[in-house]
Design a protein around this motif. Structure first.
Motif, short mmCIF file in Angstrom:
data_model
loop_
_atom_site.label_atom_id
_atom_site.label_comp_id
_atom_site.label_asym_id
_atom_site.label_seq_id
_atom_site.Cartn_x
_atom_site.Cartn_y
_atom_site.Cartn_z
N GLN A 457 11.02 17.50 47.48
CA GLN A 457 10.67 18.75 46.81
C GLN A 457 9.33 19.27 47.29
O GLN A 457 8.53 18.53 47.89
CB GLN A 457 10.61 18.53 45.31
N THR A 469 17.77 23.57 43.60
CA THR A 469 18.00 22.22 44.10
C THR A 469 19.39 22.11 44.71
O THR A 469 20.38 22.55 44.11
CB THR A 469 17.86 21.19 42.96
N LEU A 471 22.07 19.40 45.99
CA LEU A 471 22.45 17.99 45.83
C LEU A 471 23.55 17.66 46.83
O LEU A 471 24.63 18.26 46.79
CB LEU A 471 22.92 17.75 44.39
N TYR A 500 15.86 19.31 47.79
CA TYR A 500 17.17 18.75 48.04
C TYR A 500 17.20 17.29 47.66
O TYR A 500 16.19 16.59 47.65
CB TYR A 500 17.66 19.00 49.47
N ALA A 535 23.59 14.42 39.00
CA ALA A 535 23.36 15.81 38.59
C ALA A 535 22.81 15.88 37.17
O ALA A 535 21.85 16.61 36.88
CB ALA A 535 24.67 16.59 38.68
N LEU A 538 19.13 14.81 37.06
CA LEU A 538 18.24 15.88 37.54
C LEU A 538 17.98 16.90 36.44
O LEU A 538 16.85 17.39 36.27
CB LEU A 538 18.85 16.57 38.76
N ILE A 539 19.02 17.21 35.68
CA ILE A 539 18.89 18.19 34.60
C ILE A 539 18.11 17.59 33.43
O ILE A 539 17.23 18.25 32.85
CB ILE A 539 20.29 18.66 34.16
N THR A 544 15.70 20.48 37.49
CA THR A 544 16.46 21.70 37.73
C THR A 544 17.35 21.96 36.53
O THR A 544 17.22 21.30 35.49
CB THR A 544 17.27 21.57 39.04
N SER A 545 18.25 22.92 36.66
CA SER A 545 19.17 23.28 35.59
C SER A 545 20.48 23.69 36.25
O SER A 545 20.53 23.94 37.45
CB SER A 545 18.60 24.45 34.78
N ARG A 548 20.36 26.56 38.56
CA ARG A 548 19.62 26.41 39.82
C ARG A 548 20.10 25.21 40.64
O ARG A 548 19.43 24.81 41.58
CB ARG A 548 18.13 26.24 39.52
N LEU A 549 21.24 24.64 40.27
CA LEU A 549 21.72 23.44 40.97
C LEU A 549 22.95 23.77 41.80
O LEU A 549 23.96 24.26 41.27
CB LEU A 549 22.04 22.34 39.96
N PHE A 572 27.13 23.14 37.88
CA PHE A 572 26.64 23.65 39.17
C PHE A 572 26.83 25.17 39.23
O PHE A 572 27.72 25.74 38.61
CB PHE A 572 27.41 23.00 40.31
#
Length: 605
Positions: A457, A469, A471, A500, A535, A538-539, A544-545, A548-549, A572
């Protein structure tokens, strides 16, 4: 990576307009697409490309992104890597002056100090022009240790089917009356200067269901291929038959055959004289080299023999002269732990080198054999990246390895028999690595398994859920997703404020064969659960959310993307589905698809 692919990811996650979604009939109306070179199929593909490209090019950022991507693609700075043989390093090189490429060599002594002097052996551009062919160089099989006689592997246009032709290195010319194999999916191995081991298409009924040969012949100079005696025959249900040759530092040379019964299991044969004798190895084992009379092999399954059990993922050895006996002596070279794996092995004159991973971070090991046991030592290398072995020879003490990480491009190191690794060449940075940082985290999958992943990042990015982001995942065929340098992601994504993530999900080989086998066939859902867990992690970490993923994967990873769109689309906002395998009812009927049944299971059952 295709330039348009990375641009697609950038535009979509940064807010490009949505593309229209196709609708599908209840029954598959697209069987005609299986004719991969059919006129209707190609016209359909061209139409889809035209529609998609128009949408991409309509975005005002496209031109800038394309220019940056093309600059990376056209940058000719790269390391001249190659194999070692007969006191030379052999390299295949392409640039703007050699579009099809040249096969060349440099004396080893000059190369190992970073100052190679190249001698062209074969110019593929000149050959293609002279013969009016669209030749693509696929490699060379050379007779050791002299490296004078070579079988050159050429493809017309890059097809899997190839032509093999005998070449004289000293004359830099093909033999007019030398060995020649017509276009087919073939493999060759030198037995001696006048004898080849050949597996090729011998006519109707000689190919497996996957389209590869299953008959091995011994072809002597002066014979036609039809006259050559058959020395080993597999089954039409096998994946393929092939052969290889091994030498050790004493000059001992032996030939072997691999009857690939499935994608992951094989019957291994020692070709003693003209008679094949089966090696005493389990069906999931791979021969890796020969050193001081010891045959080196890795296990892809647990193996019990002689009252002992050896774990999957281990590197073992047995005396070559015992390798076909009922109860051979087995020695442990390296026994990886539960979070370790072996990625590569190289044999030199004085040692065996192992590129290994611990918690998906590379390290380099050296093993010496004292006549009774193997002695391990570690070669210091940079941390938190990937190490690859890129050149070795059983007649030389020197070998070569590369190191790269998410923020550090490839550096080439020379390794001698005792001292530390020496940096001899390095690629320049292609994006602002000082403005980025790398983290490694673990997500907890549905069944409680800890799944590692890397986050790359912009430095100091806020944890407020707003970070765009991407993935990436693969999760199959024991292929590990290890730290690597990508100028495309760095320049087009990191520098523009994106992050990423590389998910080390099951199905890969990050923690050895068991990590792969945990997601085979009916167990495959754990691969998808792992990716979903990353995933969600990450949230939950507010990195991210869902808005934004985005997600990305190709081939088997394209299947992963399709499953994600089906099972958890709310997680996603974008998906890049590259060359996907999606038709799981008919995949085994497509091209080499029958060879993948060991990974996915058979749709016929």
């Amino acid at each position: 990576m295709r330039v348009t692919t990375i641009i697609l990811a950038v535009l979509t996650l940064l807010g490009a307009s949505a593309m229209s979604q196709p609708s599908y009939a209840a029954k598959d109306p697209f069987l005609w697409l299986e004719e991969v070179e059919g006129a209707r199929a190609l016209a359909w593909v061209k139409g889809q490309n035209t529609r998609s490209l128009a949408s991409l090019q309509g975005d005002q950022r496209y031109g800038q992104l394309e220019a940056a991507a093309l600059a990376i693609a056209q940058d000719r700075r790269r390391l001249p890597l190659g194999g070692i043989g007969a006191g030379y390093v052999w390299n295949f090189w392409q640039d703007e002056s050699h579009v099809r490429g040249i096969w060349r060599r440099s004396k080893l002594a000059a190369y190992q100090v970073g100052a190679p002097v190249w001698e062209t052996i074969l110019d593929i551009d000149a050959l293609a022009a002279a013969e009016g062919k669209n030749w693509v160089f696929k490699g060379a099989e050379c007779l050791e240790p002299e490296w004078r006689l070579c079988m050159i592997e050429l493809s017309d246009g890059g097809k899997d089917a190839v032509v093999w032709r005998e070449f004289d290195i000293e004359r830099k010319a093909f033999y007019d009356a030398g060995f020649v194999l017509d276009e087919a999916k073939s493999g060759v191995t030198w037995k001696d200067a006048n004898t080849l081991l050949v597996a090729t298409d011998l006519g109707p009924g000689t190919l497996t269901e996957s389209g590869y040969p299953y008959i091995l012949k011994q072809w002597s100079r002066g014979q036609t291929l039809a006259q050559a005696p058959e020395i080993l025959r597999g089954q039409p249900t096998d994946v393929a038959m092939n052969s290889f040759s091994l030498r050790d530092e004493s000059g001992t040379q032996s030939q072997f055959a691999v009857e690939a019964n499935t994608f992951f299991s094989s019957t291994l044969w020692l070709l003693s004289g003209d008679r094949p004798v089966q090696l005493t190895l389990p069906e999931k084992a791979s021969v890796r080299g020969l050193h001081k009379g010891e045959l080196l092999f890795t296990l892809e399954q647990e193996w019990s023999i002689g009252g002992k059990t050896y774990l999957s993922g281990s590197l073992l050895s047995t005396p070559l002269d015992e390798a076909t006996s009922a109860n051979p002596t087995i020695r442990t070279v390296f026994w990886p732990g539960p979070r370790e794996s072996i990625e590569d092995i190289a044999v030199t004159k004085g040692a065996v080198l192992v590129a290994a991973f611990q918690d998906v971070k590379g390290r380099l090991l050296r093993f010496g054999y004292d006549g009774r046991a193997w002695v391990e030592s570690q070669i210091p290398m940079p941390q938190a990246g990937s190490i690859s072995l890129v050149g070795s020879d059983v007649n030389e003490d020197v070998a070569f390895a590369t190191f790269q990480s998410y923020l550090k491009p490839s550096t080439l190191y020379a390794l001698d028999k005792r001292g530390p690794a020496k940096s001899i060449m390095a690629l320049p940075d292609q994006f602002d690595a000082d403005g980025a940082e790398v983290f490694q985290y673990e997500a907890v999958s549905k069944d409680g398994t800890k799944v590692p992943y890397f986050l790359v990042q912009p430095k100091g990015a806020r944890r407020d859920g707003s970070l765009p982001t991407l993935l990436y995942g693969y999760g199959g065929f024991q292929i590990s997703q290890t730290p690597s340098y990508s100028a495309y992601f760095g320049k087009l994504w990191l520098e523009r404020g994106g992050a990423y993530v590389i998910a080390n999900i099951r199905g890969g080989g990050e923690f050895g064969p068991a990590w792969h086998q945990a997601g085979l066939k009916l167990k495959r859902q754990v691969v998808y659960d792992d990716f979903i867990a990353v995933a969600e992690d990450l949230i939950s970490k507010n990195i991210t959310s869902p808005r934004r993923l985005g997600i990305m994967g190709g081939s088997n990873g394209g299947l992963l993307m399709g499953v994600m769109l089906d099972q958890r689309p709310e997680l996603f906002h974008a998906a890049v589905v590259q060359v996907p395998l999606l038709d799981m009812l008919r995949y085994h009927k497509l091209l080499a698809g029958a060879s993948w049944v060991d990974e996915y299971g058979s749709p016929e059952v």
